[in-house]
Design a protein around this motif. Structure first.
Motif, PDB file in Angstrom:
ATOM      1  N   SER A  89       0.861  -1.191   0.000  1.00 56.37           N
ATOM      2  CA  SER A  89       0.000   0.000   0.000  1.00 56.37           C
ATOM      3  C   SER A  89       0.895   1.239   0.000  1.00 56.37           C
ATOM      4  O   SER A  89       2.094   1.153   0.289  1.00 56.37           O
ATOM      5  CB  SER A  89      -0.875   0.011   1.254  1.00 56.37           C
ATOM      6  OG  SER A  89      -0.079   0.315   2.388  1.00 56.37           O
TER       7      SER A  89
ATOM      8  N   GLN B 236       2.571   1.676   3.305  1.00 57.13           N
ATOM      9  CA  GLN B 236       3.701   0.754   3.487  1.00 57.13           C
ATOM     10  C   GLN B 236       4.907   1.217   2.674  1.00 57.13           C
ATOM     11  O   GLN B 236       6.039   1.198   3.149  1.00 57.13           O
ATOM     12  CB  GLN B 236       3.289  -0.662   3.089  1.00 57.13           C
ATOM     13  CG  GLN B 236       2.271  -1.272   4.052  1.00 57.13           C
ATOM     14  CD  GLN B 236       1.682  -2.577   3.543  1.00 57.13           C
ATOM     15  OE1 GLN B 236       1.629  -2.828   2.338  1.00 57.13           O
ATOM     16  NE2 GLN B 236       1.230  -3.417   4.464  1.00 57.13           N
TER      17      GLN B 236
ATOM     18  N   LEU C 243      -4.420   5.845   5.341  1.00 57.98           N
ATOM     19  CA  LEU C 243      -3.032   5.377   5.445  1.00 57.98           C
ATOM     20  C   LEU C 243      -2.096   6.433   6.043  1.00 57.98           C
ATOM     21  O   LEU C 243      -0.933   6.166   6.317  1.00 57.98           O
ATOM     22  CB  LEU C 243      -2.518   4.968   4.060  1.00 57.98           C
ATOM     23  CG  LEU C 243      -3.343   3.877   3.369  1.00 57.98           C
ATOM     24  CD1 LEU C 243      -2.772   3.597   1.979  1.00 57.98           C
ATOM     25  CD2 LEU C 243      -3.379   2.599   4.192  1.00 57.98           C
TER      26      LEU C 243
END
Ligand code: ADP
Ligand code: ADP
Length: 227
Positions: free
Chosen positions: A138, A141, A171
């Motif tokens: 992602s 990440q 995120l």
């Protein structure tokens, strides 16, 4: 750790930085805020010499960047940078992304670089992704890998240029959490961000830039209004 004196940057006739003067102390976390186009990104890019300054002086950890005898590449190793977009190497695994520069630039033995890399991936919560390619991650990440990769060079200061602006909202928190951890470990950090919560909670000082100058500078309480 960093002294900036009357820093100027022009692109042709466009004056993007019009005389920036500020200091960043060791272990200090400074957030740089301000409208788009105010020169925040250019300021960071001058600090790690991605851009050549047009005038003024930058001293990092005792190295005057205008001194022709200074090895800019050495200074650059002391300055880690994380960009808005992750620019990981797509054909390298996560661990290879983190070990590449220590092996190639610092000539670190491969085993040592891998051990350090795994420790850094653990620090950013991604040890289980060591052998994965970036496309499988992602955005959050990827950005945590980008942070680990910058840390692998053992920098004295970390620069962040809108590290969460390109991320889906859900995120953002995981990346800010990693940055907050770094700050609490005493890393010297300059963070360009629109995340006012982070600036308020984590930074020691906030610099408000507009049109190439520092308009205001002070503690978060002085500069930022209540949410
Ligand atoms: P910010 O990060 O605050 O959004 P930037 O530092 O990216 O601001 O940009 C400041 C100004 O400099 C903008 O007007 C931008 O268009 C201009 N600029 C940035 N990079 C370049 C470049 N390489 N060439 C010409 N102009 C640039
Ligand atoms: P950001 O606002 O996220 O920094 P920009 O779109 O302003 O991104 O800039 C992206 C890239 O384009 C940067 O490398 C910047 O230096 C360059 N750039 C920005 N404005 C100009 C411009 N007017 N002329 C040339 N390059 C520019």
């Amino acid at each position: 750790m960093i002294q900036v004196t009357d820093l100027k940057k022009n692109y042709g006739n466009l004056q993007v930085l019009k005389g920036i003067t500020t200091q960043v102390a060791e272990r200090e976390v400074v957030c740089v805020i301000g409208p788009s186009g105010s020169g925040k990104s250019t300021f960071l890019r001058c600090l790690n010499q991605l851009e050549e300054m047009s005038g003024g002086r930058i001293v990092i950890d005792g190295h005057d960047l205008s001194d022709p005898k200074v090895d800019i590449n050495k200074v650059r190793e002391e300055v880690g940078m994380v960009f808005q977009r992750f620019n990981l190497f797509p054909h390298k695994t996560v661990l290879e992304n983190v070990t590449l520069a220590p092996i190639k630039v610092k000539k670190m033995p491969v085993e040592e670089a891998r051990e350090q890399g795994m420790a850094l991936l653990k620090k950013v919560g991604l040890e289980d992704k060591a052998d994965v390619y970036p496309e499988r991650l992602s955005g959050g990440q990827m950005q945590r890998v980008a942070i680990a990769r910058a840390l692998a060079m053992n920098p004295k200061v970390m620069l962040f240029d809108e590290p969460t602006s390109a991320l889906d909202p859900e995120l953002v928190g995981e990346v800010l959490a990693v940055m907050k951890n770094l700050a609490s470990e005493g890393m010297t950090m300059i963070v360009v961000t629109h995340e006012m919560g982070f600036a308020r909670e984590v930074s020691d000082r906030v610099i408000f830039m507009d049109q190439g100058v520092i308009m205001e500078e002070g503690t978060p309480a002085e500069i930022l209004t209540d949410p």
